[in-house]
Design a protein around this motif. Structure first.
Motif, PDB file in Angstrom:
ATOM      1  N   MET A   1      -6.508 -18.651 -11.065  1.00 50.73           N
ATOM      2  CA  MET A   1      -6.031 -17.454 -10.557  1.00 50.73           C
ATOM      3  C   MET A   1      -4.450 -17.324 -10.471  1.00 50.73           C
ATOM      4  O   MET A   1      -4.175 -18.181  -9.452  1.00 50.73           O
ATOM      5  CB  MET A   1      -6.660 -16.657  -9.637  1.00 50.73           C
ATOM      6  N   ASP A   2      -3.915 -16.788 -10.966  1.00 49.03           N
ATOM      7  CA  ASP A   2      -2.318 -16.878 -10.652  1.00 49.03           C
ATOM      8  C   ASP A   2      -2.001 -15.744  -9.768  1.00 49.03           C
ATOM      9  O   ASP A   2      -2.128 -14.339  -9.958  1.00 49.03           O
ATOM     10  CB  ASP A   2      -1.525 -16.851 -12.101  1.00 49.03           C
ATOM     11  N   LEU A   3      -1.605 -16.159  -8.512  1.00 49.27           N
ATOM     12  CA  LEU A   3      -1.259 -15.196  -7.684  1.00 49.27           C
ATOM     13  C   LEU A   3       0.272 -14.620  -7.670  1.00 49.27           C
ATOM     14  O   LEU A   3       0.445 -13.487  -7.047  1.00 49.27           O
ATOM     15  CB  LEU A   3      -1.345 -15.697  -6.240  1.00 49.27           C
ATOM     16  N   THR A   4       1.009 -15.305  -8.694  1.00 48.11           N
ATOM     17  CA  THR A   4       2.379 -14.711  -8.769  1.00 48.11           C
ATOM     18  C   THR A   4       2.552 -13.432  -9.580  1.00 48.11           C
ATOM     19  O   THR A   4       3.448 -12.683  -9.378  1.00 48.11           O
ATOM     20  CB  THR A   4       3.316 -15.747  -9.197  1.00 48.11           C
ATOM     21  N   HIS A   5       1.565 -13.465 -10.645  1.00 51.70           N
ATOM     22  CA  HIS A   5       1.571 -12.188 -11.656  1.00 51.70           C
ATOM     23  C   HIS A   5       0.310 -11.526 -11.449  1.00 51.70           C
ATOM     24  O   HIS A   5      -0.708 -11.817 -11.976  1.00 51.70           O
ATOM     25  CB  HIS A   5       1.653 -12.921 -13.022  1.00 51.70           C
ATOM     26  N   LYS A   6       0.514 -10.585 -10.385  1.00 49.50           N
ATOM     27  CA  LYS A   6      -0.667  -9.592 -10.255  1.00 49.50           C
ATOM     28  C   LYS A   6      -0.664  -8.199 -11.071  1.00 49.50           C
ATOM     29  O   LYS A   6       0.578  -7.837 -11.113  1.00 49.50           O
ATOM     30  CB  LYS A   6      -0.952  -9.246  -8.786  1.00 49.50           C
ATOM     31  N   SER A   7      -1.697  -7.661 -11.377  1.00 54.09           N
ATOM     32  CA  SER A   7      -1.476  -6.248 -11.928  1.00 54.09           C
ATOM     33  C   SER A   7      -2.590  -5.281 -11.520  1.00 54.09           C
ATOM     34  O   SER A   7      -3.743  -5.970 -10.953  1.00 54.09           O
ATOM     35  CB  SER A   7      -1.571  -6.487 -13.391  1.00 54.09           C
ATOM     36  N   GLY A   8      -2.265  -4.329 -11.601  1.00 52.64           N
ATOM     37  CA  GLY A   8      -3.383  -3.279 -11.086  1.00 52.64           C
ATOM     38  C   GLY A   8      -3.745  -3.363  -9.656  1.00 52.64           C
ATOM     39  O   GLY A   8      -2.908  -3.328  -8.653  1.00 52.64           O
ATOM     40  N   ILE A   9      -5.031  -3.122  -9.296  1.00 52.92           N
ATOM     41  CA  ILE A   9      -5.400  -3.186  -7.924  1.00 52.92           C
ATOM     42  C   ILE A   9      -5.370  -4.557  -7.238  1.00 52.92           C
ATOM     43  O   ILE A   9      -4.990  -4.471  -5.964  1.00 52.92           O
ATOM     44  CB  ILE A   9      -6.831  -2.819  -8.076  1.00 52.92           C
ATOM     45  N   GLU A  10      -5.130  -5.423  -8.047  1.00 56.37           N
ATOM     46  CA  GLU A  10      -5.037  -6.845  -7.272  1.00 56.37           C
ATOM     47  C   GLU A  10      -3.761  -6.938  -6.489  1.00 56.37           C
ATOM     48  O   GLU A  10      -3.612  -7.954  -5.770  1.00 56.37           O
ATOM     49  CB  GLU A  10      -5.235  -8.004  -8.269  1.00 56.37           C
ATOM     50  N   GLU A  11      -3.021  -6.209  -6.913  1.00 53.88           N
ATOM     51  CA  GLU A  11      -1.379  -6.058  -6.402  1.00 53.88           C
ATOM     52  C   GLU A  11      -1.447  -5.711  -4.826  1.00 53.88           C
ATOM     53  O   GLU A  11      -0.706  -5.958  -4.009  1.00 53.88           O
ATOM     54  CB  GLU A  11      -0.576  -5.177  -7.044  1.00 53.88           C
ATOM     55  N   TYR A  12      -2.626  -4.948  -4.688  1.00 52.94           N
ATOM     56  CA  TYR A  12      -2.666  -4.117  -3.063  1.00 52.94           C
ATOM     57  C   TYR A  12      -3.474  -4.974  -2.291  1.00 52.94           C
ATOM     58  O   TYR A  12      -3.831  -4.438  -1.383  1.00 52.94           O
ATOM     59  CB  TYR A  12      -3.073  -2.832  -3.512  1.00 52.94           C
ATOM     60  N   PHE A  13      -4.403  -6.086  -2.904  1.00 48.88           N
ATOM     61  CA  PHE A  13      -5.352  -6.700  -2.245  1.00 48.88           C
ATOM     62  C   PHE A  13      -4.592  -7.433  -0.757  1.00 48.88           C
ATOM     63  O   PHE A  13      -4.966  -7.039   0.514  1.00 48.88           O
ATOM     64  CB  PHE A  13      -5.847  -7.863  -2.659  1.00 48.88           C
TER      65      PHE A  13
END
Length: 177
Positions: A1-13
């Motif tokens: 899982m790449d934490l540098t490029h988040k999109s959608g709801i994963e960005e707010y975790f």
């Protein structure tokens, strides 16, 4: 899982996790403050200085550990693959620190603004609705009424003091001689 490029709801975790962590820190700090006072009372210190020194040690040690354990964990303990790159670890630390700071700021400002305005109203409302005897219900007083009553009490106290001085034979003129 790449934490540098988040999109959608994963960005707010990370923000949501930081907010939950911040709420947990505030809750446990409040609970432990009460527990520390109870423990100090139970210990029965002989001197007041000793009592307060031990209370400060208990409170500071818990607050420091409680407040910074998540930052310490991210910085030194968490060994997920995503944190092999130090920039990702630093970004996670930065996000956690910002969220903790902003939540503490929000909490303190809310208390500073909310409590002086609403707590007296809540207290008055509770005493009016929860009283068993309707004759004992407190009347809702305005700030002006409270100030007027305070001035009346002060004036009555001054008058009583002056009357007592005159009765005991002390005059203001005797003080000038």
């Amino acid at each position: 899982m790449d934490l540098t490029h988040k999109s959608g709801i994963e960005e707010y975790f990370p923000v949501a996790i930081g907010m939950v962590n911040s709420a947990q820190i505030l809750l446990f700090n409040t609970l432990y403050t009460r527990l520390a006072v109870i423990l100090n009372e139970w210990e029965g210190h002989r001197l007041e200085e000793e009592y307060y020194n031990q209370l400060v040690i208990k409170r500071i040690s818990f607050v420091v550990i409680s407040s910074f354990y998540s930052l310490f964990y991210i910085a030194f303990v968490d060994d997920r693959e995503a944190y092999q790159d130090n920039s990702v670890r630093l970004e996670a630390l930065r996000m956690q620190l910002i969220v903790l700071f902003l939540m503490a700021l929000l909490y303190q400002n809310t208390l500073e603004i909310f409590c002086p305005v609403c707590c007296p109203r809540i207290s008055t409302a509770c005493s009016n609705c929860c009283s068993c005897d309707p004759k004992q219900k407190r009347k809702h007083t305005t700030h002006e009424q409270m100030m007027r009553e305070t001035k009346e009490l002060i004036a009555a106290n001054i008058n009583a003091t002056q009357r007592d001085l005159k009765m005991s034979g002390h005059d203001d003129d005797d003080d000038d001689k």
